[in-house]
Structure formats: C-alpha cells, structure tokens
Design a protein around this motif. Sequence first.
Motif, PDB file in Angstrom:
ATOM      1  N   PHE A  41     -13.760  -6.103  -2.893  1.00 36.24           N
ATOM      2  CA  PHE A  41     -13.834  -4.577  -3.652  1.00 36.24           C
ATOM      3  C   PHE A  41     -15.112  -4.670  -4.144  1.00 36.24           C
ATOM      4  CE2 PHE A  41      -9.427  -3.373  -2.355  1.00 36.24           C
ATOM      5  CZ  PHE A  41      -9.463  -2.307  -2.170  1.00 36.24           C
TER       6      PHE A  41
ATOM      7  N   VAL B 263      -9.166  -3.971   5.103  1.00 34.79           N
ATOM      8  CA  VAL B 263      -9.512  -5.416   4.184  1.00 34.79           C
ATOM      9  C   VAL B 263      -9.010  -6.733   4.648  1.00 34.79           C
ATOM     10  CG1 VAL B 263      -9.115  -3.923   2.257  1.00 34.79           C
ATOM     11  CG2 VAL B 263      -7.498  -5.386   3.291  1.00 34.79           C
TER      12      VAL B 263
ATOM     13  N   HIS C 227      -7.662  -1.359  -6.944  1.00 36.18           N
ATOM     14  CA  HIS C 227      -8.648  -0.496  -6.998  1.00 36.18           C
ATOM     15  C   HIS C 227      -7.831   0.361  -7.701  1.00 36.18           C
ATOM     16  CE1 HIS C 227      -7.589   1.984  -3.679  1.00 36.18           C
ATOM     17  NE2 HIS C 227      -6.810   0.748  -3.966  1.00 36.18           N
TER      18      HIS C 227
ATOM     19  N   VAL D 137     -15.194  -3.913   1.548  1.00 36.70           N
ATOM     20  CA  VAL D 137     -14.430  -3.565   2.173  1.00 36.70           C
ATOM     21  C   VAL D 137     -14.569  -2.267   2.410  1.00 36.70           C
ATOM     22  CG1 VAL D 137     -11.537  -2.177   1.183  1.00 36.70           C
ATOM     23  CG2 VAL D 137     -12.431  -4.002   0.438  1.00 36.70           C
TER      24      VAL D 137
ATOM     25  N   LYS E  27     -14.352   1.738   3.155  1.00 35.29           N
ATOM     26  CA  LYS E  27     -13.108   3.202   2.758  1.00 35.29           C
ATOM     27  C   LYS E  27     -13.589   4.112   3.739  1.00 35.29           C
ATOM     28  CE  LYS E  27     -15.069   1.809  -1.141  1.00 35.29           C
ATOM     29  NZ  LYS E  27     -15.192   1.793  -2.451  1.00 35.29           N
TER      30      LYS E  27
ATOM     31  N   SER F 170       0.873  -1.297  -0.110  1.00 38.12           N
ATOM     32  CA  SER F 170      -0.154  -0.019  -0.252  1.00 38.12           C
ATOM     33  C   SER F 170       1.402   1.539   0.500  1.00 38.12           C
ATOM     34  CB  SER F 170      -1.012   0.205   1.367  1.00 38.12           C
ATOM     35  OG  SER F 170      -0.446   0.542   2.282  1.00 38.12           O
TER      36      SER F 170
ATOM     37  N   LEU G 216      -8.811   1.891   4.871  1.00 47.46           N
ATOM     38  CA  LEU G 216      -8.955   0.599   3.831  1.00 47.46           C
ATOM     39  C   LEU G 216      -8.681  -0.263   5.001  1.00 47.46           C
ATOM     40  CD1 LEU G 216      -7.912   0.499   0.436  1.00 47.46           C
ATOM     41  CD2 LEU G 216      -9.929   1.010   0.787  1.00 47.46           C
TER      42      LEU G 216
END
Length: 253
Positions: free
Chosen positions: A85, A216, A59, A90, A92, A21, A214
């Motif tokens: 996603f 996940v 994404h 997920v 956000k 990330s 995020l």
Amino acid sequence: MQSQCDLNAFSVIHRDDALLSVHKPAALLVHRSPIDRHETRFALQMARDCAGQRVHAVHRLDKATSGLLLFALDADSARHLSRQFEQRRVEKRYLALVRGWPLVQGCIDKPLRYKADALADARASKEHPPQQARTHFRCLATATLDQPLGRFPQQRYALLELRPETGRKHQIRRHLNHIGHPIIGDVNHGDRHHNHLFHNWRGYHRLYLAAVGLRVTHPHSQQPLDLRAPLQADFQSTLAALGVPVPLDAPPD
C-alpha cells in the motif's frame, strides 16, 4: 442525518492462511476512535471474531464508505501488505454514484492539501505543501430522475468506476467535487440539496461510494490476488430504482 450501519452487510469475502478480506458496511468504523466514542462495533473487532484470532489492519476505509477491507493474519504478512500500500503497488477499484454526467473517462490530476487527523496529527506541524493526487475514472452508466430540484424538473446522475493512484485523505470525494460531480450522500464534500433529495426519495441516507476491488501480491505465494466485493444491498437497490444495471464484480484490468 447519520447513516445507520447494517451489520448484516458484514461478510467474509476471502480467507486463507495469510489474510482475511471482508465486506465492511457503510457507517461502520474500521477501529475504535475517540472521535466516535458512542460506537460499540468495529470492523477490526468483527473480523477478529470471524477469524477466531488476532488480525492486523493493513489499510483503512472511511466510516461512510462500504466495501472491501483487507486484514493480515500474522505480523509478517501485515508488513508485506502494508508495504505494498505504501509503495502504491495495490490496484484499488471503487464505484460511486455522482451528480451530473461526467466525461466518458478521464484522469483527475490535482494536488490536495494535507488534511490532518484531529487526534493522530494533533502535535504535527500544520504546514504541509499540497500532495500529489491522481484519480482515474470511467463512466459506466448515466440516468435521469424525474424529481424537481431548484429550476430543473429532472436530475442527472452517473455511476463511475474509480481507480486512485494515490491514497490521500478523502481523495476520491474531494477530486469528484473538484470536477463538479460530487458523490451522492457526501456530507462534507457533496451537494446537500441532492443528498436530501435521495434521502427523501429512498428513505435512507448513505455515501454512495464503495470499494469493490483490490489487486495485491499474496504475501506467501508472491502471486497476484484479485479480491472483489459486491455492492451493499442499499446501493444496489438505489441503482435499480434509477434504472442503472448493477455492474458485475469484474476484477481490475
């Protein structure tokens, strides 16, 4: 006026054996696009250089949006994350600086018309029904600016936390414009008078929208993973100039 990309704002946030990330600066494309032929740097390319291997985008963020961007390091992890996603598993979290003072909190539940990509959807049918779209928001702080605009000697602004349930194109930007609180710096869905005010006042122009969190499920361990990104320096400095405390990078609730 186009924002200038601060490549120094690109940084690695997290890396393990399955994913990477990064913080994507505003005005940086995620990947090459024929629409922006003049661009020579892309987040995908820079992430690959950082990882020293191929990476898979799972994404996207708009070019104008800064913040957290996630890549997978292998095909199986990419499929696992992409499925999360697609299935809306997920969580956000975004921050946005908007015009006016909204409600303390609320949910914008407004279907949005499908917006075709000029290239990818060139051959697709132009007839699409409105798509379900929901965005939750919470007002974190309000501020006034002693700058005249129109008939008002002072201007009101607010910092919002946003948690979209769906992922429609430009959903947050379109939803906030719908409720009368457009994001500062939004050329397509914002208020050009306030955009110009901020450019003249701060000396630069950007969209004040950032992806800061995020949550996940890790594709290898199957455990929840909270990823957080700080605000870009120019976003932070504008909040400081407004007297708005910069929020801590707390994980989603």
